[in-house]
Design an enzyme around this catalytic site. Structure first.
Site, PDB file in Angstrom:
ATOM      1  N   GLY A   1      -9.937  -4.362   0.537  1.00 17.42           N
ATOM      2  CA  GLY A   1      -9.290  -4.139   1.824  1.00 17.42           C
ATOM      3  C   GLY A   1      -9.671  -2.795   2.416  1.00 17.42           C
ATOM      4  O   GLY A   1     -10.705  -2.231   2.062  1.00 17.42           O
ATOM      5  N   ASP A   2      -8.820  -2.281   3.297  1.00 11.79           N
ATOM      6  CA  ASP A   2      -9.161  -1.035   3.982  1.00 11.79           C
ATOM      7  C   ASP A   2      -8.794   0.217   3.173  1.00 11.79           C
ATOM      8  O   ASP A   2      -9.322   1.299   3.458  1.00 11.79           O
ATOM      9  CB  ASP A   2      -8.463  -0.973   5.348  1.00 11.79           C
ATOM     10  CG  ASP A   2      -6.942  -0.960   5.214  1.00 11.79           C
ATOM     11  OD1 ASP A   2      -6.404  -1.787   4.441  1.00 11.79           O
ATOM     12  OD2 ASP A   2      -6.291  -0.128   5.856  1.00 11.79           O
TER      13      ASP A   2
ATOM     14  N   THR B   1       0.872  -1.163   0.000  1.00 12.91           N
ATOM     15  CA  THR B   1       0.000   0.000   0.000  1.00 12.91           C
ATOM     16  C   THR B   1       0.911   1.214   0.000  1.00 12.91           C
ATOM     17  O   THR B   1       2.020   1.147   0.506  1.00 12.91           O
ATOM     18  CB  THR B   1      -0.834   0.048   1.304  1.00 12.91           C
ATOM     19  OG1 THR B   1      -1.393  -1.236   1.541  1.00 12.91           O
ATOM     20  CG2 THR B   1      -1.943   1.057   1.223  1.00 12.91           C
TER      21      THR B   1
ATOM     22  N   GLY C   1      -5.608  -5.611   5.745  1.00  6.05           N
ATOM     23  CA  GLY C   1      -6.784  -4.766   5.626  1.00  6.05           C
ATOM     24  C   GLY C   1      -7.977  -5.210   6.454  1.00  6.05           C
ATOM     25  O   GLY C   1      -8.715  -4.389   6.996  1.00  6.05           O
TER      26      GLY C   1
ATOM     27  N   ARG D   1     -12.189  -9.287  -3.425  1.00  6.51           N
ATOM     28  CA  ARG D   1     -11.856  -8.827  -2.069  1.00  6.51           C
ATOM     29  C   ARG D   1     -11.488  -7.338  -2.076  1.00  6.51           C
ATOM     30  O   ARG D   1     -10.740  -6.873  -2.926  1.00  6.51           O
ATOM     31  CB  ARG D   1     -10.701  -9.665  -1.517  1.00  6.51           C
ATOM     32  CG  ARG D   1     -10.208  -9.240  -0.125  1.00  6.51           C
ATOM     33  CD  ARG D   1      -9.002  -8.321  -0.191  1.00  6.51           C
ATOM     34  NE  ARG D   1      -8.405  -8.096   1.114  1.00  6.51           N
ATOM     35  CZ  ARG D   1      -7.415  -7.212   1.323  1.00  6.51           C
ATOM     36  NH1 ARG D   1      -6.926  -6.517   0.334  1.00  6.51           N
ATOM     37  NH2 ARG D   1      -6.930  -7.053   2.541  1.00  6.51           N
TER      38      ARG D   1
END
Lengths: 313, 313
Positions: B209-210, B179, B233, B207
């Site tokens: 994530g955050d 990230t 995440g 999927r």
């Protein structure tokens, strides 16, 4: 336990007695079926998922079967679930043809290393886990279709979502934030929350609202409370609403009622965001604040009768 | 201003001096280009978007050009941006072929009624707003492809994401949470944060994530701080990490440093979640905590030289 069927410009003037009874009976049914599980000693998670599942199966509410049409004439649904004991969560967005998105969110929570799945990938996961799929016709509803055609014609992308001046409210009975949700506390002291939506009529560009977002539309924590939101999703995302109720209780030492009041009638209002939420805390206090004209809502506590409301008191 | 290029099992033993220099120079370049804008009196938003854009264009980092391969051999990217003055935000998930997802998040924030767009719909929006698209070849990288082939062969869905015991860490130099992100405070006292990712190698099922989630991976509020997260995440979503730093400051009256310590080294650790975050508060304090072995990170303050680090001190 408490449930909601969406908030918005819901006015008694636009409602027939018959329709009002239909909504109230639908809320009662979902609440009682969820509550029955709590009384049997089942988990808060089971209860909220059951209540939301029943609301998803009811064409009156914008979730599951009753989902509105997107700009391209499809149904794209979002849902999420969270349980307060270990902060486990499951969420799904932009899925089509899944009969009950809330059941998919629960299967993601229970059977996946992931928390949040979206789109076609989420549908593959649903297929693998034998979730029930329905054809487009299952989700077809003449009223929703007329609503969509009208929105397309007028290019009103955000029809269900726009705050309408009452004087302009020319008989359109569906200016509400279509979301359903439930929160519950079970006999073991566990809290859970679930939320599901069919999104916005005529929505474009793969828009995702707050309903599938843990912290924004749904949150549960045994230390504080369980929350499910409904309203103009963009404001609920920017305000991280569902978790904010919990944070105000945990860090700010506010009561559930004061925390909800702060979020719905101050923070959201200052952002000009419209909607409401339902919340229950670990001591079984329940709050159901909203800053819109109405919110379809119901709650029940041990040894009491269900209370079902639509408008402001 | 501070930036990160991901956290994880980053060990000096697995790094050559040459590669280390490459990472450090890349971080320096992104930081300095963002910082240059701040010094010119541009906004914190412009600075964080510029720094993230440069990191996206660098194949060393898992975002934009350097994005990893999904299970189906594609690149799916997520990004978000938030500014602290009015809590405006833009987010995008599961997009392919967009050269700079962070620029798309910014255009969503500035030009859309929505906050969060996903998938093909988001790409339509990008096309309408003349964002730059690149062919699949632009995102092709032999190292990433080998990583993907290896993950496919071993069915290691979460390769980049799994906490690996050091004794098992047999020379795989890329066990990191890919990230990139940036946070900044500008001369007008405005805070902003941005995050971007190429997700997990061999990820399945759409999927998310955050990184694209406001409150989880990215948050900014002039009252408190700006935060960008990197890590597993799923844990960051369940803990609503980015907003939680802000809530601990606003409601719990903690300093930035204490709030970050509480989130990264207590709350996340108690959930067994690995990763880190960068944060800056309205008084220009900077914190860059992580509970993994390392985190690519750099910061600069007015009148000081940039500081660039990879491992624990």
């Amino acid at each position: 336990m408490a449930i909601h069927g969406g908030a918005g410009t819901i006015l008694k003037a636009n409602m027939t007695d018959e329709k009002e009874m239909l909504y109230k009976n639908s809320l009662r049914e979902a609440l009682e079926e969820g509550w029955e599980l709590i009384q049997q000693g089942k988990s808060a998670t089971d209860a909220v998922v059951k209540a939301v599942e029943i609301l998803e199966n009811n064409p009156l509410f914008n979730a599951g079967k009753g989902s509105v049409f997107t700009n391209s004439g499809k149904h794209e649904m979002d849902a999420s679930v969270m349980e307060g004991k270990y902060l486990n969560a499951g969420a799904v967005s932009s899925v089509s043809n899944i009969k009950n998105p809330v059941l998919l969110a629960k299967v993601i929570m229970d059977n996946s290393d992931f928390v949040y799945l979206s789109g076609k990938g989420a549908q593959e996961f649903a297929d693998k886990h034998k979730l029930v799929f329905e054809k487009d016709e299952y989700f077809f509803d003449q009223f929703r279709y007329d609503q969509y055609s009208n929105a397309l014609k007028n290019d009103k992308t955000m029809l269900d979502h726009t705050v309408i001046d009452e004087s302009e409210n020319d008989g359109d009975k569906e200016k509400k934030f279509g979301t359903v949700g439930a929160v519950a506390l079970d006999k073991d002291g566990n809290l859970a929350a679930a939320t599901s939506t069919g999104g916005l009529t005529n929505k474009k560009y793969g828009r995702v609202g707050d309903s599938p977002l843990i912290g924004s539309g749904t949150y549960a924590n045994n230390k504080t409370c369980a929350v499910s939101c409904t309203g103009e999703g963009e404001y609920f995302i920017r305000a991280v609403c569902a978790y904010d109720v919990s944070a105000l209780m945990e860090y700010g030492k506010l009561s559930l009622e004061d925390a909800c009041e702060e979020i719905v009638n101050r923070k959201l209002v200052s952002l000009k965001g419209e909607g409401g939420l339902i919340a229950i805390d670990k001591n079984c206090n329940i709050a159901m604040p909203f800053n819109s004209k109405g919110m379809y809502r119901a709650f029940i506590k041990s040894g009491q009768k269900p209370e079902i409301s639509i408008y402001r008191d």
